[in-house]
Design an enzyme around this catalytic site. Structure first.
Site, PDB file in Angstrom:
ATOM      1  N   HIS A  83       0.830  -1.202   0.000  1.00 39.99           N
ATOM      2  CA  HIS A  83       0.000   0.000   0.000  1.00 39.99           C
ATOM      3  C   HIS A  83       0.873   1.265   0.000  1.00 39.99           C
ATOM      4  O   HIS A  83       2.051   1.210  -0.342  1.00 39.99           O
ATOM      5  CB  HIS A  83      -0.983  -0.036   1.172  1.00 39.99           C
ATOM      6  CG  HIS A  83      -1.675  -1.367   1.290  1.00 39.99           C
ATOM      7  ND1 HIS A  83      -2.618  -1.805   0.390  1.00 39.99           N
ATOM      8  CD2 HIS A  83      -1.503  -2.394   2.186  1.00 39.99           C
ATOM      9  CE1 HIS A  83      -3.019  -3.023   0.708  1.00 39.99           C
ATOM     10  NE2 HIS A  83      -2.350  -3.417   1.799  1.00 39.99           N
ATOM     11  N   GLU A 120      -1.857   0.046   8.147  1.00 41.35           N
ATOM     12  CA  GLU A 120      -1.007  -0.981   7.541  1.00 41.35           C
ATOM     13  C   GLU A 120       0.084  -0.338   6.692  1.00 41.35           C
ATOM     14  O   GLU A 120       1.233  -0.802   6.696  1.00 41.35           O
ATOM     15  CB  GLU A 120      -1.843  -1.932   6.691  1.00 41.35           C
ATOM     16  CG  GLU A 120      -1.031  -3.036   6.040  1.00 41.35           C
ATOM     17  CD  GLU A 120      -1.837  -3.918   5.102  1.00 41.35           C
ATOM     18  OE1 GLU A 120      -1.249  -4.856   4.530  1.00 41.35           O
ATOM     19  OE2 GLU A 120      -3.051  -3.659   4.939  1.00 41.35           O
ATOM     20  N   HIS A 175       3.283  -6.978   4.395  1.00 39.54           N
ATOM     21  CA  HIS A 175       1.885  -6.642   4.685  1.00 39.54           C
ATOM     22  C   HIS A 175       1.550  -6.975   6.131  1.00 39.54           C
ATOM     23  O   HIS A 175       2.335  -7.585   6.857  1.00 39.54           O
ATOM     24  CB  HIS A 175       0.937  -7.414   3.759  1.00 39.54           C
ATOM     25  CG  HIS A 175       0.934  -6.927   2.347  1.00 39.54           C
ATOM     26  ND1 HIS A 175      -0.002  -6.039   1.869  1.00 39.54           N
ATOM     27  CD2 HIS A 175       1.759  -7.208   1.308  1.00 39.54           C
ATOM     28  CE1 HIS A 175       0.246  -5.781   0.587  1.00 39.54           C
ATOM     29  NE2 HIS A 175       1.315  -6.488   0.222  1.00 39.54           N
ATOM     30  N   GLU A 257       2.458 -11.644   5.515  1.00 39.38           N
ATOM     31  CA  GLU A 257       1.442 -11.016   6.361  1.00 39.38           C
ATOM     32  C   GLU A 257       1.916 -11.195   7.799  1.00 39.38           C
ATOM     33  O   GLU A 257       1.828 -12.280   8.373  1.00 39.38           O
ATOM     34  CB  GLU A 257       0.083 -11.678   6.147  1.00 39.38           C
ATOM     35  CG  GLU A 257      -0.459 -11.574   4.724  1.00 39.38           C
ATOM     36  CD  GLU A 257      -1.101 -10.218   4.428  1.00 39.38           C
ATOM     37  OE1 GLU A 257      -1.142  -9.354   5.344  1.00 39.38           O
ATOM     38  OE2 GLU A 257      -1.564 -10.023   3.287  1.00 39.38           O
TER      39      GLU A 257
END
Length: 293
Positions: A83, A120, A175, A257
């Site tokens: 992101h 995040e 992430h 993650e």
């Protein structure tokens, strides 16, 4: 009183002895102030003797400190911070559809956040910086897909292209998940075998799995956290065929993650700078063991 020659002799003898004693004293004083016998630099014979060698040799100069180990010298690693902190201000741009190899999908998303508002995008950038520093110290050339140096993006297809064009030996996309509370732990996403459209992962499936396994192992050791209790059946490994960042990659690549931002206990870890450093070290160690074979 008649003259006594014996008394006169005694006085003469005493006077002579007194004079002799004074001279001796004076001579002694003169001797104590006399210069030492001539010798090298005016030193006494005792001081001219060759000095004995010391039983302990003088300390040698300190050896130079060894160069730090650089096991990843000559290797290139691409880091993809998930992101972008500016994405939420550019919804139109990030909602554009791009080709992800098998279908079309949104360019990017805003990502998730903790209940306290820690995003995040902030998390991934912080861990990516720490990871970059660790890898650089080990000799690797590090490429970032972005460094919050652009207002939004890049899109997922561009992220894959950056790693490909760098001919990276390994690519890691960082992430944090946004699952339900109670879902805890990390997982590593591996590319599925995909062939169709512009996607062909046949050459990277095997190496990517090895990369993912190494990272999962070292991440658990470094952070002390468990693999996901909701994905990967306890292995910490999950395979997906819907992520453009994996489908379009031509070099070994995985997504990490690091935890679930929507679970309070995981969120507390993710918000800790000390824990994020451990996470970065775990990923770096996994990459290193993979590249060392």
């Amino acid at each position: 009183m008649p003259y006594d020659h014996r008394n006169t002799a005694r006085r003469t003898l005493a006077l002579a002895l007194a004079v002799t004693g004074c001279c001796a004293v004076l001579a002694g004083c003169g001797a104590s102030q006399a210069s030492p016998p001539a010798g090298k630099s005016g030193q006494s014979p005792e001081s001219q003797r060759a000095p004995r060698e010391s039983a302990t040799p003088p300390p040698s100069p300190l050896a130079p400190a060894p160069e730090p180990a650089r096991p990843l010298a000559g290797r290139t690693v691409a880091i993809d911070p998930g992101h972008n902190p500016g994405n939420f201000r550019h919804s139109t741009e990030i909602n554009q559809k791009v080709n992800v190899g098998t279908h079309r999908k949104e360019c990017d998303t805003t990502g998730t956040s903790t209940n306290a508002g820690y995003t995040e995008a902030s998390f991934t950038l912080d861990v990516s910086h720490r990871l970059r520093d660790l890898l650089t110290a080990r000799g690797a050339t590090v490429v970032l897909t972005h460094d919050a140096d652009r207002p939004w993006g890049p899109c997922i297809d561009e992220r894959a292209r950056i790693g490909n064009e760098a001919r990276a030996d390994a690519v890691v996309s960082v992430h944090a998940d946004g699952s339900a509370a109670g879902h805890r732990g990390f997982h590593v996403i591996l590319p599925a075998s995909v062939r169709g459209g512009s996607a062909d992962t046949a050459k990277i499936v095997g190496p990517s799995r090895e990369l993912g396994e190494r990272i999962a192992d070292r991440f658990a050791r470094a952070t002390g956290t468990e693999p996901s209790n909701y994905l990967g059946a306890g292995t910490g490994l999950d395979v997906r065929d819907d992520l453009g960042g994996l489908n379009l990659s031509t070099v070994p690549k995985v997504f990490v993650e690091c935890g679930n931002m929507r679970d309070p206990k995981d969120a507390e870890l993710l918000a800790s700078a000390a824990w994020r450093q451990k996470a970065a070290r775990g990923i770096a160690d996994g990459i290193e063991t993979y590249l060392e074979g």
